[in-house]
Design a protein around this motif. Structure first.
Motif, mmCIF file in Angstrom:
data_model
loop_
_atom_site.group_PDB
_atom_site.id
_atom_site.type_symbol
_atom_site.label_atom_id
_atom_site.label_comp_id
_atom_site.label_asym_id
_atom_site.label_seq_id
_atom_site.Cartn_x
_atom_site.Cartn_y
_atom_site.Cartn_z
ATOM 1 N N GLU A 12 -58.721 77.993 117.769
ATOM 2 C CA GLU A 12 -58.703 76.556 117.524
ATOM 3 C C GLU A 12 -57.775 76.287 116.343
ATOM 4 O O GLU A 12 -57.834 76.990 115.326
ATOM 5 C CB GLU A 12 -60.107 76.042 117.175
ATOM 6 N N VAL A 14 -56.983 73.943 113.286
ATOM 7 C CA VAL A 14 -57.847 73.070 112.490
ATOM 8 C C VAL A 14 -57.060 72.456 111.339
ATOM 9 O O VAL A 14 -56.373 73.165 110.593
ATOM 10 C CB VAL A 14 -59.048 73.856 111.909
ATOM 11 N N HIS A 24 -59.720 69.384 115.188
ATOM 12 C CA HIS A 24 -59.415 70.681 115.781
ATOM 13 C C HIS A 24 -59.212 70.529 117.270
ATOM 14 O O HIS A 24 -59.769 69.654 117.909
ATOM 15 C CB HIS A 24 -60.486 71.734 115.464
ATOM 16 N N PHE A 87 -68.942 75.309 112.047
ATOM 17 C CA PHE A 87 -67.785 74.738 112.738
ATOM 18 C C PHE A 87 -68.201 74.050 114.043
ATOM 19 O O PHE A 87 -67.628 73.030 114.425
ATOM 20 C CB PHE A 87 -66.756 75.838 112.998
#
Length: 159
Positions: A12, A14, A24, A87
């Motif tokens: 991902e 971010v 993200h 997250f």
């Protein structure tokens, strides 16, 4: 330039901004470009905001650390408030959007001093290398954080 990353499409990408927005999206959403390319759209910034963190992270077991300080303080003079969130609490959005709120500011605060996203556990040190204690992981994604026992200069992980 804030950062660069390389890795598989499973990562991902971010972004965290000074006004506490986190965006993200999957690395698979970005197509490779050659040397003559003009770049790609990342995050849409609001007026006066800047990107303070960019990274390519593995989403499993990742945490988000944010640290706010009172408005107008000199860097390194106020410990501020920090929080550590999972997250997974942050929904993904498309490229070139504004993201979601990553930290609620208290009275007198209007920006993040530091942010970091990566594998747990996150570690913090002062500018002279002394270890600093971060709050336990598990804070809600838009919480305000808790006061720190000392000024944090860097956040990261052990190698």
């Amino acid at each position: 330039m804030v950062g660069a990353g390389q890795g598989p499409d499973s990562l991902e990408l971010v972004f965290v901004t000074s006004d506490a927005q986190l965006l993200h999206f999957s690395a698979a959403a970005v197509r490779p470009q050659g040397a003559a390319a003009g770049g790609m759209a990342g995050i849409n910034l609001s007026g006066g905001a800047e990107v303070i963190f960019f990274g390519a992270v593995e989403p499993a077991d990742a945490v988000v650390v944010t640290l706010s300080t009172p408005t107008g303080t000199l860097p390194g003079t106020d410990a501020g408030r920090a929080k550590v969130s999972q997250f997974a609490e942050f929904p993904g959005k498309g490229r070139a959007t504004g993201g979601v709120r990553a930290h609620a500011f208290l009275k007198g605060e209007d920006s993040l001093a530091l942010a970091w996203v990566g594998p747990a556990p996150a570690l913090a040190v002062s500018s002279d290398g002394a270890a600093r204690t971060l709050p336990d992981a598990g804070a809600k994604r838009d919480a305000s954080g808790t006061p720190l026992d000392g000024v944090v200069g860097s956040i990261g992980r052990a190698l």
